[in-house]
Design an enzyme around this catalytic site. Structure first.
Site, PDB file in Angstrom:
ATOM      1  N   LYS A   1       0.454  13.130 -36.454  1.00 56.44           N
ATOM      2  CA  LYS A   1       1.798  13.400 -36.963  1.00 56.44           C
ATOM      3  C   LYS A   1       2.696  12.191 -36.751  1.00 56.44           C
ATOM      4  CE  LYS A   1       5.476  14.801 -35.063  1.00 56.44           C
ATOM      5  NZ  LYS A   1       6.521  15.454 -34.267  1.00 56.44           N
TER       6      LYS A   1
ATOM      7  N   ASP B   1       4.429  18.780 -38.929  1.00 58.60           N
ATOM      8  CA  ASP B   1       5.090  19.279 -37.718  1.00 58.60           C
ATOM      9  C   ASP B   1       5.168  20.800 -37.824  1.00 58.60           C
ATOM     10  OD1 ASP B   1       7.045  19.757 -39.580  1.00 58.60           O
ATOM     11  OD2 ASP B   1       8.612  18.605 -38.571  1.00 58.60           O
TER      12      ASP B   1
END
Length: 311
Positions: free
Chosen positions: A182, A200
């Site tokens: 991420k 996320d």
């Protein structure tokens, strides 16, 4: 001979009484059951009706992909200014800010990083700072001890293995302490222009609500979504979906009744459907409030939020 008729008489009397007792018991049970049913019916009549949530319709993959692209287009019109909500001026600042953003808001990170970057503008500076001093600088973001270890570790790695420069390849970024896919995709997409999908909590939640995936694992979600959209859309798609998750499609109470893409969403009805009530759930610029950046881009409609007191 006189005792012989007496025995059948006693037997006959007993046989007649048994069915009578059984009938009485059955009648009592029937009456009790009827009363219970009546009470339950009355309770159901007075109980508040539950809000009906429409079931998801089955659709072919081709139909899902078409709907996904339409959602992306609609979100693009709704958020033409979508961008990372962390303040940064170079790849190192974005990398550090993204690590700090775990378990806190981007606004809190933006309020913390100016003082941090004034003390540690380069990886060499951050690698050399005493841990206790770094912890104090980043304390407002929470989990400051673990984050300090990650920041010192990644800064040391950048200094020793990458000549003090943030690498522009995912396979290099994920070797840094505290940096996963991420964080790596955030840095690649926004500091290097390399397309990436940022999964996320907001992105994962909406991808499942939109029917793009059923996976919980972030890597699997990324793979499923990457198979739907062209690589050129990955970075901006991430911004748009995260923007929508923060402003409209919240975790506990999505504002379904005020959602501009409600007609395209198979999960419509999971949140508040009354338009007026839903409108009160909107956040940031859609709710008439500022965004999270203290230094927003010129085309961003939200105004900077007043700094919060940080200890």
């Amino acid at each position: 001979m006189s005792e012989t008729p007496a025995k059948p008489a006693a037997k006959k009397t007993t046989t007649k009484k048994a069915p009578a007792a059984k009938k009485t018991t059955t009648a009592k049970k029937a009456t009790a059951a009827k009363k219970t049913t009546t009470k339950k019916t009355a309770a159901k009549a007075t109980a508040p009706a539950k809000k009906a949530v429409p079931a998801r319709k089955r659709e072919s993959r081709a139909a899902m992909v078409r709907r996904a692209h339409e959602i992306n287009r609609e979100l693009g019109e709704l958020y033409p200014y979508a961008h990372p909500e962390l303040d940064f001026t170079n790849p190192f600042e974005l990398l550090v800010a993204t690590v700090l953003s775990a378990q806190t808001t981007d606004l809190r990170v933006n309020q913390t990083t100016p003082r941090l970057f004034a003390a540690c503008p380069t990886p060499e500076d951050m690698a050399a700072i005493p841990p206790e001093q770094l912890e104090e600088l980043i304390r407002p973001t929470g989990f400051f001890r673990a984050k300090a270890r990650s920041l010192i570790g990644l800064s040391t790695a950048l200094r020793d293995r990458f000549d003090g420069e943030v690498p522009g390849r995912l396979e290099d970024l994920v070797t840094l302490p505290g940096v996963g896919r991420k964080t790596a995709n955030v840095v690649l997409g926004n500091a290097f222009g390399v397309p990436g999908i940022t999964v996320d909590t907001h992105f994962g939640r909406l991808a499942r609500r939109f029917g793009w995936t059923t996976e919980q694992d972030a890597v699997k979600v990324e793979a499923d979504v990457a198979a739907i959209f062209p690589e050129s859309e990955w970075t901006m798609l991430s911004h748009r979906v995260v923007f929508h998750g923060r402003r409209v499609c919240h975790s506990r109470k999505p504002a379904c009744g005020a959602c501009p893409i409600a007609a395209l969403c198979p999960s419509y009805g999971e949140g508040e459907t009354d338009p007026e009530k839903a409108k009160k759930l909107l956040k940031y610029e859609l709710g008439g409030q500022p965004g999270q950046r203290l230094k927003p881009p010129a085309d961003y409609p939200g105004r900077p939020a007043p700094p919060l007191a940080v200890s």
